[in-house]
Design a protein around this motif. Structure first.
Motif, PDB file in Angstrom:
ATOM      1  N   MET A  16       1.841 -39.629 -79.663  1.00  0.00           N
ATOM      2  CA  MET A  16       3.140 -40.010 -80.207  1.00  0.00           C
ATOM      3  C   MET A  16       3.385 -41.503 -79.974  1.00  0.00           C
ATOM      4  O   MET A  16       3.850 -42.225 -80.857  1.00  0.00           O
ATOM      5  N   ARG A  17       3.017 -41.971 -78.789  1.00  0.00           N
ATOM      6  CA  ARG A  17       3.196 -43.400 -78.492  1.00  0.00           C
ATOM      7  C   ARG A  17       2.307 -44.250 -79.405  1.00  0.00           C
ATOM      8  O   ARG A  17       2.722 -45.320 -79.852  1.00  0.00           O
ATOM      9  N   ALA A  18       1.109 -43.758 -79.707  1.00  0.00           N
ATOM     10  CA  ALA A  18       0.217 -44.503 -80.606  1.00  0.00           C
ATOM     11  C   ALA A  18       0.835 -44.565 -82.006  1.00  0.00           C
ATOM     12  O   ALA A  18       0.812 -45.614 -82.666  1.00  0.00           O
ATOM     13  N   ALA A  19       1.415 -43.446 -82.453  1.00  0.00           N
ATOM     14  CA  ALA A  19       2.061 -43.421 -83.774  1.00  0.00           C
ATOM     15  C   ALA A  19       3.239 -44.398 -83.801  1.00  0.00           C
ATOM     16  O   ALA A  19       3.459 -45.102 -84.795  1.00  0.00           O
ATOM     17  N   LEU A 191      15.047 -34.008 -83.711  1.00  0.00           N
ATOM     18  CA  LEU A 191      13.635 -34.247 -83.396  1.00  0.00           C
ATOM     19  C   LEU A 191      13.428 -34.389 -81.894  1.00  0.00           C
ATOM     20  O   LEU A 191      12.296 -34.364 -81.414  1.00  0.00           O
ATOM     21  N   SER A 192      14.510 -34.542 -81.167  1.00  0.00           N
ATOM     22  CA  SER A 192      14.440 -34.898 -79.742  1.00  0.00           C
ATOM     23  C   SER A 192      14.653 -33.718 -78.814  1.00  0.00           C
ATOM     24  O   SER A 192      14.763 -33.871 -77.614  1.00  0.00           O
ATOM     25  N   LYS A 193      14.693 -32.505 -79.365  1.00  0.00           N
ATOM     26  CA  LYS A 193      14.760 -31.309 -78.515  1.00  0.00           C
ATOM     27  C   LYS A 193      13.334 -30.788 -78.373  1.00  0.00           C
ATOM     28  O   LYS A 193      12.469 -31.511 -77.921  1.00  0.00           O
ATOM     29  N   GLY A 194      13.104 -29.566 -78.827  1.00  0.00           N
ATOM     30  CA  GLY A 194      11.782 -28.973 -78.627  1.00  0.00           C
ATOM     31  C   GLY A 194      10.629 -29.704 -79.290  1.00  0.00           C
ATOM     32  O   GLY A 194       9.471 -29.520 -78.916  1.00  0.00           O
ATOM     33  N   LEU A 195      10.902 -30.542 -80.282  1.00  0.00           N
ATOM     34  CA  LEU A 195       9.806 -31.213 -80.981  1.00  0.00           C
ATOM     35  C   LEU A 195       9.301 -32.442 -80.231  1.00  0.00           C
ATOM     36  O   LEU A 195       8.261 -33.002 -80.580  1.00  0.00           O
ATOM     37  N   GLY A 196      10.057 -32.899 -79.242  1.00  0.00           N
ATOM     38  CA  GLY A 196       9.504 -33.872 -78.300  1.00  0.00           C
ATOM     39  C   GLY A 196       9.652 -35.345 -78.625  1.00  0.00           C
ATOM     40  O   GLY A 196       9.093 -36.180 -77.915  1.00  0.00           O
ATOM     41  N   ALA A 197      10.387 -35.729 -79.670  1.00  0.00           N
ATOM     42  CA  ALA A 197      10.586 -37.161 -79.944  1.00  0.00           C
ATOM     43  C   ALA A 197      11.567 -37.734 -78.918  1.00  0.00           C
ATOM     44  O   ALA A 197      12.415 -37.026 -78.400  1.00  0.00           O
ATOM     45  N   ALA A 231      11.214 -43.245 -86.116  1.00  0.00           N
ATOM     46  CA  ALA A 231      10.881 -42.342 -87.222  1.00  0.00           C
ATOM     47  C   ALA A 231       9.411 -41.919 -87.145  1.00  0.00           C
ATOM     48  O   ALA A 231       9.064 -40.782 -87.462  1.00  0.00           O
ATOM     49  N   ALA A 232       8.542 -42.849 -86.684  1.00  0.00           N
ATOM     50  CA  ALA A 232       7.119 -42.505 -86.525  1.00  0.00           C
ATOM     51  C   ALA A 232       6.961 -41.415 -85.470  1.00  0.00           C
ATOM     52  O   ALA A 232       6.172 -40.477 -85.635  1.00  0.00           O
ATOM     53  N   ALA A 233       7.743 -41.535 -84.401  1.00  0.00           N
ATOM     54  CA  ALA A 233       7.727 -40.468 -83.383  1.00  0.00           C
ATOM     55  C   ALA A 233       8.219 -39.165 -84.000  1.00  0.00           C
ATOM     56  O   ALA A 233       7.682 -38.087 -83.735  1.00  0.00           O
ATOM     57  N   GLY A 234       9.232 -39.273 -84.858  1.00  0.00           N
ATOM     58  CA  GLY A 234       9.787 -38.085 -85.506  1.00  0.00           C
ATOM     59  C   GLY A 234       8.790 -37.419 -86.441  1.00  0.00           C
ATOM     60  O   GLY A 234       8.654 -36.191 -86.444  1.00  0.00           O
ATOM     61  N   ALA A 237       6.445 -35.679 -84.370  1.00  0.00           N
ATOM     62  CA  ALA A 237       7.085 -34.516 -83.737  1.00  0.00           C
ATOM     63  C   ALA A 237       7.080 -33.292 -84.651  1.00  0.00           C
ATOM     64  O   ALA A 237       7.062 -32.157 -84.170  1.00  0.00           O
ATOM     65  N   LEU A 238       7.076 -33.520 -85.976  1.00  0.00           N
ATOM     66  CA  LEU A 238       7.064 -32.382 -86.905  1.00  0.00           C
ATOM     67  C   LEU A 238       5.795 -31.544 -86.751  1.00  0.00           C
ATOM     68  O   LEU A 238       5.774 -30.372 -87.120  1.00  0.00           O
ATOM     69  N   ASN A 239       4.740 -32.139 -86.173  1.00  0.00           N
ATOM     70  CA  ASN A 239       3.519 -31.360 -85.886  1.00  0.00           C
ATOM     71  C   ASN A 239       3.751 -30.324 -84.789  1.00  0.00           C
ATOM     72  O   ASN A 239       2.908 -29.463 -84.573  1.00  0.00           O
ATOM     73  N   ASN A 240       4.845 -30.463 -84.068  1.00  0.00           N
ATOM     74  CA  ASN A 240       5.093 -29.562 -82.938  1.00  0.00           C
ATOM     75  C   ASN A 240       5.939 -28.346 -83.297  1.00  0.00           C
ATOM     76  O   ASN A 240       6.342 -27.591 -82.419  1.00  0.00           O
ATOM     77  N   ILE A 241       6.220 -28.161 -84.592  1.00  0.00           N
ATOM     78  CA  ILE A 241       7.084 -27.030 -84.966  1.00  0.00           C
ATOM     79  C   ILE A 241       6.408 -25.697 -84.622  1.00  0.00           C
ATOM     80  O   ILE A 241       6.970 -24.873 -83.903  1.00  0.00           O
ATOM     81  N   GLU A 242       5.192 -25.491 -85.131  1.00  0.00           N
ATOM     82  CA  GLU A 242       4.592 -24.159 -84.984  1.00  0.00           C
ATOM     83  C   GLU A 242       4.301 -23.814 -83.521  1.00  0.00           C
ATOM     84  O   GLU A 242       4.345 -22.652 -83.138  1.00  0.00           O
ATOM     85  N   ARG A 243       4.029 -24.829 -82.686  1.00  0.00           N
ATOM     86  CA  ARG A 243       3.735 -24.529 -81.284  1.00  0.00           C
ATOM     87  C   ARG A 243       4.978 -24.096 -80.502  1.00  0.00           C
ATOM     88  O   ARG A 243       4.869 -23.671 -79.336  1.00  0.00           O
ATOM     89  N   LEU A 244       6.151 -24.154 -81.107  1.00  0.00           N
ATOM     90  CA  LEU A 244       7.351 -23.678 -80.412  1.00  0.00           C
ATOM     91  C   LEU A 244       7.201 -22.211 -80.000  1.00  0.00           C
ATOM     92  O   LEU A 244       7.826 -21.768 -79.041  1.00  0.00           O
ATOM     93  N   GLY A 245       6.350 -21.484 -80.735  1.00  0.00           N
ATOM     94  CA  GLY A 245       6.089 -20.088 -80.372  1.00  0.00           C
ATOM     95  C   GLY A 245       5.581 -19.960 -78.934  1.00  0.00           C
ATOM     96  O   GLY A 245       5.866 -18.975 -78.251  1.00  0.00           O
ATOM     97  N   ILE A 246       4.845 -20.966 -78.476  1.00  0.00           N
ATOM     98  CA  ILE A 246       4.350 -20.961 -77.088  1.00  0.00           C
ATOM     99  C   ILE A 246       5.542 -21.055 -76.129  1.00  0.00           C
ATOM    100  O   ILE A 246       5.627 -20.315 -75.144  1.00  0.00           O
ATOM    101  N   ASP A 247       6.484 -21.948 -76.441  1.00  0.00           N
ATOM    102  CA  ASP A 247       7.689 -22.066 -75.596  1.00  0.00           C
ATOM    103  C   ASP A 247       8.463 -20.749 -75.590  1.00  0.00           C
ATOM    104  O   ASP A 247       9.019 -20.347 -74.561  1.00  0.00           O
ATOM    105  N   HIS A 248       8.512 -20.080 -76.746  1.00  0.00           N
ATOM    106  CA  HIS A 248       9.249 -18.815 -76.829  1.00  0.00           C
ATOM    107  C   HIS A 248       8.584 -17.748 -75.950  1.00  0.00           C
ATOM    108  O   HIS A 248       9.268 -16.992 -75.265  1.00  0.00           O
ATOM    109  N   ARG A 249       7.253 -17.699 -75.975  1.00  0.00           N
ATOM    110  CA  ARG A 249       6.566 -16.717 -75.128  1.00  0.00           C
ATOM    111  C   ARG A 249       6.804 -17.005 -73.650  1.00  0.00           C
ATOM    112  O   ARG A 249       6.989 -16.097 -72.843  1.00  0.00           O
ATOM    113  N   ARG A 250       6.814 -18.288 -73.302  1.00  0.00           N
ATOM    114  CA  ARG A 250       7.053 -18.647 -71.894  1.00  0.00           C
ATOM    115  C   ARG A 250       8.483 -18.307 -71.477  1.00  0.00           C
ATOM    116  O   ARG A 250       8.714 -17.832 -70.372  1.00  0.00           O
TER     117      ARG A 250
END
Ligand SMILES: *Cc1c(COP(=O)(O)O)cnc(C)c1O
Length: 326
Positions: A16-19, A191-197, A231-234, A237-250
């Motif tokens: 994200m920092r590189a982006a 973008l700054s909650k679960g998506l991590g921006a 916005a680049a971080a954002g 961050a959109l790449n992190n949508i589907e992995r939210l399922g991992i947070d839900h399982r945890r």
């Protein structure tokens, strides 16, 4: 420290920092930041709307919605525990001149809408929150939203969704983002909650409404310049949508160990003494949110892994004297 206070505590990772470092930027007050424009177009399209506007915070985007849907002296209806009423420091009244009434369940809205009258304040809009922060990350069922949409169209009022965590609702239910988008005149998405921006939310809606929101954002001090960095971080961050399922399982694992349930990434706990639990957990390396005398909240996110959850289960079950289930 295993930090379960909020999904806002994540730090941007190396990619994200590189982006962010590589972002092409321009002056966004002139509408010339290509990365901001790309993010706004991408997110608007995801929800099936015409336009979107980047804001530094979700609170600002909610307040833009207040000011485009409600004229001073009119009212909006919102959940009794809604972020827009509980955690935005009275901004709807202070900046928007809006009054409000609260519902406990969206099904109550039908009997609450008031037309303009000699004595009555006109109901201009209904706000919903999905997922619902103070209700433990709960998801509003799609059919309730469809009914609300029909009701609002019939009454000639608008519907805004505080969708800071709409991504979590989408992943938990499989309802498409565009399907959610169809139910609302505007949405705020973070973008700054679960998506991590590190920062950034968007107000999504029709081109006409978004164009009205731009000068209001400027008036509120939110006209920013080379925000393509964010916005680049954002976009990343959109790449992190589907992995939210991992947070839900945890979160489900945590909830199960503590004898409660969780629909998404938030575990709400009703305990005898929340400040005391907060202090004792903190001493043992687990940070939680204390949201009331008997109300504590745990939130899973990108920066807590399975080992962190194991440790949190160990600490919290022993502090609460519940026997951990295996
Ligand atoms: C965090 C949050 C907001 C506000 O977002 P900020 O970026 O912190 O201003 C609004 N609504 C809900 C439901 C939230 O959880």
């Amino acid at each position: 420290m295993i930090d379960l206070r909020s999904d806002t505590v994540t730090a941007p990772d190396t990619q994200m920092r590189a982006a962010m470092a590589a972002a092409e930027v321009g002056d966004d007050v002139y509408g010339e930041d290509p990365t901001v424009n790309a993010l706004q177009e991408r997110v608007a399209a995801m929800f099936g709307h015409e336009a979107a506007l980047w804001t530094p915070t979700g609170s600002m985007a909610n307040q833009l919605a207040v000011q485009i849907h409600i004229r001073p002296g009119e009212e909006f209806l919102a959940d009794v525990d809604a972020h827009v009423l509980t955690y935005e420091l009275g901004a709807a009244a202070a900046f928007g001149g809006a009054t409000s009434r609260t519902y406990r369940d969206v099904s109550e809205v039908a009997s609450m809408i008031r037309p303009e009258g000699y004595h009555a304040v006109r109901t201009a809009a209904v706000f919903v929150e999905n997922t619902h922060n103070r209700k433990g990350g709960s998801v509003l069922p799609l059919d309730a939203l469809v009914d609300l949409r029909a009701l609002a169209l019939d009454a000639g009022i608008t519907v805004h969704c505080d969708g800071a965590r709409i991504w979590n609702a989408h992943v938990a239910t499989g309802v498409a983002l565009a399907e959610y988008g169809r139910q609302f005149d505007t949405l705020m998405v973070s973008l700054s909650k679960g998506l991590g921006a590190p920062a950034g939310s968007l107000l999504v809606g029709s081109r006409e409404r978004i164009e009205r929101a731009i000068p209001i954002r400027k008036r509120m001090g939110g006209g920013m310049r080379q925000v393509g960095i964010y916005a680049a971080a954002g976009l990343h961050a959109l790449n992190n949508i589907e992995r939210l399922g991992i947070d839900h399982r945890r979160a489900a694992r945590l909830a199960d160990a503590l004898g409660v349930t969780s629909e998404t990434n938030i575990v709400a706990l009703s305990v005898p003494d929340a400040p005391d639990l907060g202090r004792r957990a903190q001493e043992r390396g687990v940070a939680i949110s204390v949201l009331g005398p008997t109300f504590a909240r745990l939130v899973t996110h990108l920066d807590v892994d399975d080992a962190g959850i194991d440790r949190a289960v160990e600490v919290l079950t022993s502090e609460l004297n519940v026997s951990p289930r295996t």
